[in-house]
Structures are given as C-alpha cells and as structure tokens.
Scaffold this motif. Sequence first.
Motif, PDB file in Angstrom:
ATOM      1  N   THR A  66       0.809  -1.227   0.000  1.00 19.66           N
ATOM      2  CA  THR A  66       0.000   0.000   0.000  1.00 19.66           C
ATOM      3  C   THR A  66       0.845   1.281   0.000  1.00 19.66           C
ATOM      4  OG1 THR A  66      -0.227  -0.250   2.399  1.00 19.66           O
ATOM      5  CG2 THR A  66      -2.041  -1.059   1.044  1.00 19.66           C
ATOM      6  N   GLU A  68       3.065   3.672  -2.079  1.00 22.92           N
ATOM      7  CA  GLU A  68       3.462   3.980  -3.459  1.00 22.92           C
ATOM      8  C   GLU A  68       4.973   4.224  -3.543  1.00 22.92           C
ATOM      9  OE1 GLU A  68       2.041   6.803  -7.155  1.00 22.92           O
ATOM     10  OE2 GLU A  68       0.690   6.469  -5.476  1.00 22.92           O
ATOM     11  N   GLY A  69       5.609   3.677  -4.550  1.00 21.42           N
ATOM     12  CA  GLY A  69       7.052   3.821  -4.712  1.00 21.42           C
ATOM     13  C   GLY A  69       7.849   2.772  -3.955  1.00 21.42           C
ATOM     14  N   ASP A  72      10.000   0.506  -6.181  1.00 19.38           N
ATOM     15  CA  ASP A  72      10.901   1.116  -7.173  1.00 19.38           C
ATOM     16  C   ASP A  72      12.277   0.462  -7.195  1.00 19.38           C
ATOM     17  OD1 ASP A  72       8.890   2.822  -7.847  1.00 19.38           O
ATOM     18  OD2 ASP A  72       9.890   4.672  -7.225  1.00 19.38           O
ATOM     19  N   LYS A 105      -4.805  -1.544  -4.985  1.00 15.60           N
ATOM     20  CA  LYS A 105      -3.794  -0.480  -4.918  1.00 15.60           C
ATOM     21  C   LYS A 105      -2.390  -1.077  -4.974  1.00 15.60           C
ATOM     22  CE  LYS A 105      -6.605   2.924  -2.445  1.00 15.60           C
ATOM     23  NZ  LYS A 105      -6.844   3.610  -1.151  1.00 15.60           N
ATOM     24  N   ASN A 109       0.437  -0.121  -7.528  1.00 17.38           N
ATOM     25  CA  ASN A 109       1.728   0.401  -7.061  1.00 17.38           C
ATOM     26  C   ASN A 109       2.891  -0.342  -7.718  1.00 17.38           C
ATOM     27  OD1 ASN A 109       0.755   2.413  -5.410  1.00 17.38           O
ATOM     28  ND2 ASN A 109       0.694   1.139  -3.581  1.00 17.38           N
ATOM     29  N   LYS A 112       3.016   0.691 -11.387  1.00 16.07           N
ATOM     30  CA  LYS A 112       3.560   2.060 -11.539  1.00 16.07           C
ATOM     31  C   LYS A 112       5.085   2.038 -11.442  1.00 16.07           C
ATOM     32  CE  LYS A 112      -0.514   4.475  -9.758  1.00 16.07           C
ATOM     33  NZ  LYS A 112      -1.149   5.002  -8.535  1.00 16.07           N
ATOM     34  N   SER A 113       5.592   1.240 -10.507  1.00 10.62           N
ATOM     35  CA  SER A 113       7.051   1.094 -10.395  1.00 10.62           C
ATOM     36  C   SER A 113       7.608   0.445 -11.661  1.00 10.62           C
ATOM     37  CB  SER A 113       7.414   0.245  -9.171  1.00 10.62           C
ATOM     38  OG  SER A 113       7.080   0.908  -7.968  1.00 10.62           O
TER      39      SER A 113
END
Length: 326
Positions: A66, A68-69, A72, A105, A109, A112-113
């Motif tokens: 949960t 974000e990032g 990465d 989510k 997440n 998105k990474s």
Amino acid sequence: MSAEGKVVCVTGASGCIASWLVKLLLDRGYTVHATVRSIDDPNKTEHLLALDGAKERLSLFEANLTAEGSFDSAVNGCICVFHTASPVLFSVDNPQAQLLDPAVKGTLNVLKSAAKVQSLKRVVLTSSMSTVTFGPRLAESGDVVDETWFSDPLFCQQKKLWYQLSKTLAEDAAVKFAKDNGLDLVAINPGFVIGPILQPTLNHTSEAIMSLIKNGKDVIPDGIYRLVDVRDVATAHVLAFENPDANGRCCIVGKVVRSLEIMKTVNKLYPSLGHSERCKDGECVEPTPYSVSRAKAESLGVNFTPMEVSIKDTVESFKKKNLLSF
C-alpha cells in the motif's frame, strides 16, 4: 533463452507460489530481486536464502503493497516483474482495508514502479480462478471453463465474496493500467494450489488440504476443488515470461474434483490415516461438475502433474516439516 545475467523481480516472495517461482528462476540462472514485507522475519526469508543459487543471485527487498514507490528499488533494472503479492483471506471484518485496497492499490503500485523501468519486457501477474468462475451464471456439469469466462464484481459484492472480488478488481485494474501505459502483461489464473511447500508455515490452501486430509473436513462449501500443483503454477509463470507469444490470461488447473475423490486418493496412498470408512467407492458417484480447459496452459508448455503425485508430495512435505504425523 539464456537467463545468465538477466534480472527479474518476484513480489511477495515468501508465499507458497512465489517461493517455488524464486526457486525455479534461480535454478534457470536468473538473478532474482525478491520482495518481502519484513526482511527481519526468518519465516519469510530463511527458506529463500537457503535455495541453490541464492547466495550468488538472490537479493531481498522490503516492500509494502500500500506504499506507493515501495517497489521502485526492487524492480529497477529488471526485465520481468512477477507480481504474486496479494492478501489471501476468506474471513474479514473490513474487506476494503484488509483485502480490496492491498490487492488493487498494491497491484497498481507495483505496475507504476514497473512502468518506470526501461529494461522491462513483461509483467506476469498472479491472478486466480476466482476472477473466472464467479458470475451470475455458475459453471454447470458439462461446461468447459476457459479464459473467456470472467467473474462479475457486482455478483461477488452482493454475495460478499470479498477475496474473489479483490482478485477480480485487481486483475481488471492491472489489464487497464497495462493497456494505458504500454506494459506487456500476462495473467496466470491458478486454481486451488496443492503440492509440497517450501515455506515453514502453512498457507491458506495448505491449511485447507491439511484439514481435509486429517479430518475429512471441507473448507470449500460445495466440496469442489480446482486442483493444481504449485510446481506447475510456478512453471507457468516462468513460461509466461519466456514465451514471447504468451498473452492475455491463462487458466492453470490440473483437475476439477470433488473432495471425496481427494479423500479416496489419500486413503489409497495412506491407509493408516484411517479414512476408509469415509471413502467407500459407492459414496463417490457424483460426476465431475465441470472442467477447466488446459489448452492454453499446455500451449505455453505446462505439463500438468498427476493429482496422485501432487497429493503424495503434499503429505510428504507436511510430514517432513513436522506439520503432520501418523
């Protein structure tokens, strides 16, 4: 394809499927970035660090679905992300917080990474048969379920099937995000996973099969199991990355059986468990309710493990870890 020097990421690496996936990837020569919730939890990490090749080619990363990032650093430099991390809970007080947010989510997440990584070739998503067969029209005798079947979020919500809803929404969100952001995504949809476990504690399906083996007690209300061996599921993930023609979603189910058929197999292999009274031949006469097509999985190169082998290896694995004695 040669895996030497190739870096891949496995999220939720301590899980049942993911642990086998990490093992297979290391065996094939990949360098693996594995994410876990806590690097300090030996139950989540020790069995991974003990795998052949781990010392040379496995790196652990702490990541939270949960946040974000959070993924990465783990996905940086990877050519594939295998996203297996998602909560498996069937009894929840707060479905939104406990299941839906981490599943949906969390998937976004990770994607998105992944979308930031230039070297990335493909994302392989661990979905579920839960995203396939839960709709107003349920599978009936004679049906052959395949990848064209989709669960209905509204139906799942009305029936309070929160786990099924979480997986359905997560797969939907992943497909949309991948399309909008030019990511090559393949979804793997396994059924009820059995087989030997690598992690030290029982996961949900292992607990369920243990309950059936020990007590003859069904955890699935209709007593119908879409069985698949964990090794076949892990293999399907690897093939879904390595095969350039892999696409869309892929159902991974070895055999649809009733619980009595599982019990008969257990009784045949382990008569000392004393289940013979429960499993008399005459009691197991109902036809298999439906089947799941293996065509797409087999075209990927998956060779399904026979049910009897999976059940035997499951029991032997439980015995070896002192989770079952008789």
